[in-house]
Design a protein around this motif. Structure first.
Motif, PDB file in Angstrom:
ATOM      1  N   ARG A  99      45.094 127.740  77.071  1.00 46.34           N
ATOM      2  CA  ARG A  99      46.048 127.405  76.101  1.00 46.34           C
ATOM      3  C   ARG A  99      46.949 126.192  76.844  1.00 46.34           C
ATOM      4  N   PRO A 100      47.745 125.824  76.231  1.00 46.32           N
ATOM      5  CA  PRO A 100      48.538 124.440  76.784  1.00 46.32           C
ATOM      6  C   PRO A 100      49.675 125.018  77.650  1.00 46.32           C
ATOM      7  N   LEU A 101      49.955 124.158  78.520  1.00 48.18           N
ATOM      8  CA  LEU A 101      51.183 124.370  79.106  1.00 48.18           C
ATOM      9  C   LEU A 101      52.422 124.060  78.440  1.00 48.18           C
ATOM     10  N   LEU A 102      53.644 124.738  78.589  1.00 45.53           N
ATOM     11  CA  LEU A 102      54.859 124.164  77.517  1.00 45.53           C
ATOM     12  C   LEU A 102      55.925 124.108  78.669  1.00 45.53           C
ATOM     13  N   VAL A 103      56.578 122.977  78.408  1.00 42.75           N
ATOM     14  CA  VAL A 103      57.710 122.661  79.168  1.00 42.75           C
ATOM     15  C   VAL A 103      59.143 122.294  78.266  1.00 42.75           C
ATOM     16  N   ALA A 104      59.948 122.293  78.740  1.00 40.05           N
ATOM     17  CA  ALA A 104      61.413 122.017  77.869  1.00 40.05           C
ATOM     18  C   ALA A 104      61.471 120.640  77.718  1.00 40.05           C
ATOM     19  N   GLU A 105      61.517 120.115  76.428  1.00 46.02           N
ATOM     20  CA  GLU A 105      61.699 118.526  76.230  1.00 46.02           C
ATOM     21  C   GLU A 105      62.692 118.018  77.230  1.00 46.02           C
ATOM     22  N   ARG A 106      63.986 118.603  76.996  1.00 49.67           N
ATOM     23  CA  ARG A 106      65.094 118.264  77.846  1.00 49.67           C
ATOM     24  C   ARG A 106      64.849 118.017  79.180  1.00 49.67           C
ATOM     25  N   GLU A 107      63.946 118.941  79.882  1.00 51.95           N
ATOM     26  CA  GLU A 107      63.560 119.166  81.354  1.00 51.95           C
ATOM     27  C   GLU A 107      62.799 117.677  81.651  1.00 51.95           C
ATOM     28  N   ILE A 108      61.801 117.451  80.695  1.00 55.59           N
ATOM     29  CA  ILE A 108      60.699 116.567  81.163  1.00 55.59           C
ATOM     30  C   ILE A 108      61.298 115.039  81.008  1.00 55.59           C
ATOM     31  N   ARG A 109      62.350 115.164  80.094  1.00 55.39           N
ATOM     32  CA  ARG A 109      62.978 113.777  79.571  1.00 55.39           C
ATOM     33  C   ARG A 109      63.838 113.456  80.757  1.00 55.39           C
ATOM     34  N   GLU A 110      64.369 114.224  81.370  1.00 51.70           N
ATOM     35  CA  GLU A 110      65.543 114.007  82.495  1.00 51.70           C
ATOM     36  C   GLU A 110      64.705 113.700  83.871  1.00 51.70           C
ATOM     37  N   PHE A 111      63.525 114.304  84.051  1.00 56.31           N
ATOM     38  CA  PHE A 111      62.435 114.008  85.014  1.00 56.31           C
ATOM     39  C   PHE A 111      62.062 112.759  84.873  1.00 56.31           C
ATOM     40  N   ALA A 112      61.766 112.377  83.658  1.00 58.03           N
ATOM     41  CA  ALA A 112      61.295 111.034  83.586  1.00 58.03           C
ATOM     42  C   ALA A 112      62.084 109.886  83.960  1.00 58.03           C
ATOM     43  N   ASP A 113      63.299 110.096  83.277  1.00 53.90           N
ATOM     44  CA  ASP A 113      64.431 109.347  83.810  1.00 53.90           C
ATOM     45  C   ASP A 113      64.645 109.067  85.145  1.00 53.90           C
ATOM     46  N   ASP A 114      64.774 110.173  85.925  1.00 54.95           N
ATOM     47  CA  ASP A 114      64.771 110.040  87.331  1.00 54.95           C
ATOM     48  C   ASP A 114      63.582 109.310  88.067  1.00 54.95           C
ATOM     49  N   LEU A 115      62.437 109.554  87.212  1.00 51.67           N
ATOM     50  CA  LEU A 115      61.253 108.867  87.946  1.00 51.67           C
ATOM     51  C   LEU A 115      61.328 107.228  87.595  1.00 51.67           C
ATOM     52  N   ARG A 116      61.961 106.994  86.543  1.00 49.95           N
ATOM     53  CA  ARG A 116      62.078 105.405  86.328  1.00 49.95           C
ATOM     54  C   ARG A 116      62.959 104.666  87.485  1.00 49.95           C
ATOM     55  N   HIS A 117      64.028 105.599  87.596  1.00 52.10           N
ATOM     56  CA  HIS A 117      64.727 105.014  88.712  1.00 52.10           C
ATOM     57  C   HIS A 117      64.372 105.192  90.140  1.00 52.10           C
ATOM     58  N   LEU A 118      63.535 106.028  90.395  1.00 58.82           N
ATOM     59  CA  LEU A 118      62.857 106.348  91.574  1.00 58.82           C
ATOM     60  C   LEU A 118      61.834 105.197  91.875  1.00 58.82           C
ATOM     61  N   ILE A 119      60.915 104.919  90.987  1.00 55.93           N
ATOM     62  CA  ILE A 119      60.119 103.809  91.117  1.00 55.93           C
ATOM     63  C   ILE A 119      60.702 102.565  91.361  1.00 55.93           C
ATOM     64  N   ASP A 120      61.766 102.136  90.558  1.00 58.83           N
ATOM     65  CA  ASP A 120      62.666 101.089  90.781  1.00 58.83           C
ATOM     66  C   ASP A 120      63.210 100.818  92.374  1.00 58.83           C
ATOM     67  N   MET A 121      63.616 102.197  92.815  1.00 56.12           N
ATOM     68  CA  MET A 121      64.008 102.216  94.225  1.00 56.12           C
ATOM     69  C   MET A 121      62.857 101.806  95.086  1.00 56.12           C
ATOM     70  N   LEU A 122      61.632 102.296  94.810  1.00 55.76           N
ATOM     71  CA  LEU A 122      60.332 102.139  95.597  1.00 55.76           C
ATOM     72  C   LEU A 122      60.003 100.465  95.869  1.00 55.76           C
ATOM     73  N   ILE A 123      60.008  99.932  94.516  1.00 61.68           N
ATOM     74  CA  ILE A 123      59.649  98.590  94.341  1.00 61.68           C
ATOM     75  C   ILE A 123      60.700  97.617  95.125  1.00 61.68           C
ATOM     76  N   SER A 124      61.909  98.287  95.322  1.00 63.64           N
ATOM     77  CA  SER A 124      63.098  97.562  95.752  1.00 63.64           C
ATOM     78  C   SER A 124      62.909  97.559  97.440  1.00 63.64           C
ATOM     79  N   LEU A 125      62.096  98.495  98.247  1.00 61.44           N
ATOM     80  CA  LEU A 125      62.153  98.884  99.479  1.00 61.44           C
ATOM     81  C   LEU A 125      61.889  97.514 100.336  1.00 61.44           C
TER      82      LEU A 125
END
Length: 467
Positions: free
Chosen positions: A44-70
């Motif tokens: 079966r597929p794995l199911l996640v809440a759209e809002r949860e993965i959307r919010e994680f994706a936004d956090d990830l975008r900011h985190l990668i910007d932090m990594l690149i700025s190190l």
């Protein structure tokens, strides 16, 4: 309705006599664009809440910007000091600098566990060599062609993002300056003899890209040549190289520079563009996560950035020769917390070189910490993945699985997800390459809106409901 309740409903319907849901995995297995890949699929597929993965994706975008700025934030722009802390040796650093560009695009696959409360990031996998794009796209698409699953998805507002279409758009935009108004010709380039080990995955990637309308070649670095400031495979000009190899392969193989000299010349001349520079591997180094996780360095981040770090990153600390000599408190803490920690090599993926503290004895763990000085490592807090109940399509029994989620991202944002799963209790490293019982799985998000099927990249406006 929550994603957990939809999962329970899916399992219940799977056990219903006459249900078409148990046949989904077989349809996926026989899907044409998945034929080059001979792995197995979760029932079966794995199911996640759209809002949860959307919010994680936004956090990830900011985190990668932090990594690149190190380099600028923590080292005053001193790249030599930065790479020394990361444990990047002279040979690899020479490759990275010769190809230039230390600001890579957001493109890769973030690996994470869901601990039952939220997603926790394990690796960023920044760079074009990260795999799984084709699998993620085609598993989801194949499932939607099964009437029973499509009906379930409609009734429960399930959607997915097609990673390959996001890749196609990114590569088209990137290749436009050298493609002269036509579709760019993209070559996936593996290292010498690389297709022997990874050919199945890259042929799946090639097949999926071609089905989405992009002209894609597959070759090894020894197959191409440079002419007139551009790279060629035979008589075909290559506009964009999607590299599938990393700096240490060039640095460590005798004659490695001879193999990439045509690519370097074409890249410098501008006739062929290199999608994701080798500097991507710098910021994918696990030591970068340790730097942002270290509370002693919090002064380099804003309060909002610190909250993002705390949300998505498990406790992670750098272990290198300097740490072993000077930070006795850290070593003592690692010894004391063995059953809660895992040791990972900075520049390796797939669990290669990892030492699992809760699966070793005290003496073995101590030796692993002491030996970390020879190859730069991080030590990270254990994240226990939540159990994923799956109904076996043959027996009808419910089995518990653990999953490592992979979320894809491009410069436009989140580009979908898939997962690798193993039976619960069968090992702490969730890897298809290292685990005989591992399965690949589609990931669908459960939406609060009446939208189902394929949807745009997370963060973009929603598509109209499918008819």
């Amino acid at each position: 309705m929550s994603a957990e309740r939809v999962t329970a409903r899916y399992n219940e319907e799977s056990r219903t006599p006459g249900s078409g849901l148990p046949a989904v995995a077989r349809h996926v297995k026989d899907y044409p664009t998945l034929a080059p890949w001979h792995g197995e699929y979760l029932a079966r597929p794995l199911l996640v809440a759209e809002r949860e993965i959307r919010e994680f994706a936004d956090d990830l975008r900011h985190l990668i910007d932090m990594l690149i700025s190190l380099p600028d934030r923590m080292f005053g722009g001193d790249l030599e000091a930065f790479r020394s802390v990361l444990g990047i040796d002279d040979g690899q650093w020479d490759v990275i600098r010769k190809f230039g560009d230390l600001t890579p695009p957001h493109f890769g696959r973030a690996d994470m566990y869901h601990d039952g409360t939220s997603f926790k990031l394990l690796e960023t996998n920044l760079g074009s060599e990260s795999g799984g794009w084709g699998l993620a796209s085609e598993i989801s698409q194949a499932m939607m062609e099964v009437d029973a699953f499509a009906d379930f998805a409609r009734r429960n507002r399930l959607g997915y993002v097609h990673p390959i279409r996001a890749v196609v758009e990114a590569l088209r935009r990137f290749g436009a300056p050298v493609a002269s108004g036509r579709e760019p010709v993209v070559a996936v380039l593996e290292w010498r003899d690389g297709l022997k080990d990874y050919g199945e995955l890259w042929r799946n990637f090639q097949s999926a890209l071609r089905s989405a309308g992009l002209n894609v070649l597959l070759a090894e670095v020894c197959d191409v040549h440079e002419r007139g400031g551009a790279l060629y495979l035979g008589d075909t000009k290559i506009d964009v190289v999607n590299r599938a190899f990393v700096p240490d392969q060039i640095a460590e193989e005798p004659g490695g520079w001879d193999l990439v000299t045509p690519l370097l010349r074409a890249h410098r001349a501008g006739g062929t563009r290199l999608w994701t520079p080798f500097s991507s591997n710098v910021f994918a180094n696990k030591a970068c996560m340790a730097l942002v996780s270290d509370p002693a360095r919090r002064r380099d981040f804003s309060a909002d950035e610190c909250r993002i770090i705390d949300r998505v990153l498990p406790w992670t600390r750098l272990l290198n020769a300097d740490a072993l000599k000077t930070d006795t408190d850290l070593i003592d803490e690692c010894l004391e917390r063995r059953e809660q920690l895992i040791l990972k090599v900075n520049a390796r993926g797939g669990g290669v070189g990892a030492v699992v503290g809760w699966e070793t004895d005290d003496a073995t763990w101590r030796r692993a910490l002491e030996n970390s000085a020879t190859e730069a490592c991080v030590v990270q807090q254990r994240v226990l993945p939540r159990s994923e109940p799956v109904v076996d399509p043959v027996s009808g029994d419910t089995e518990e699985w653990h999953a490592a989620y992979g979320m894809f991202y491009t410069p436009e944002g989140c580009a979908g997800a898939y997962a690798k799963a193993v039976p619960a209790g069968s090992g702490s490293i969730i890897s298809v390459a290292a685990h005989a019982e591992a399965r690949s799985a589609a990931v669908f998000h459960q939406s609060e809106r009446p939208v189902w099927g394929e949807v745009p990249v997370v963060g973009a406006p929603p598509a109209p409901a499918a008819k």
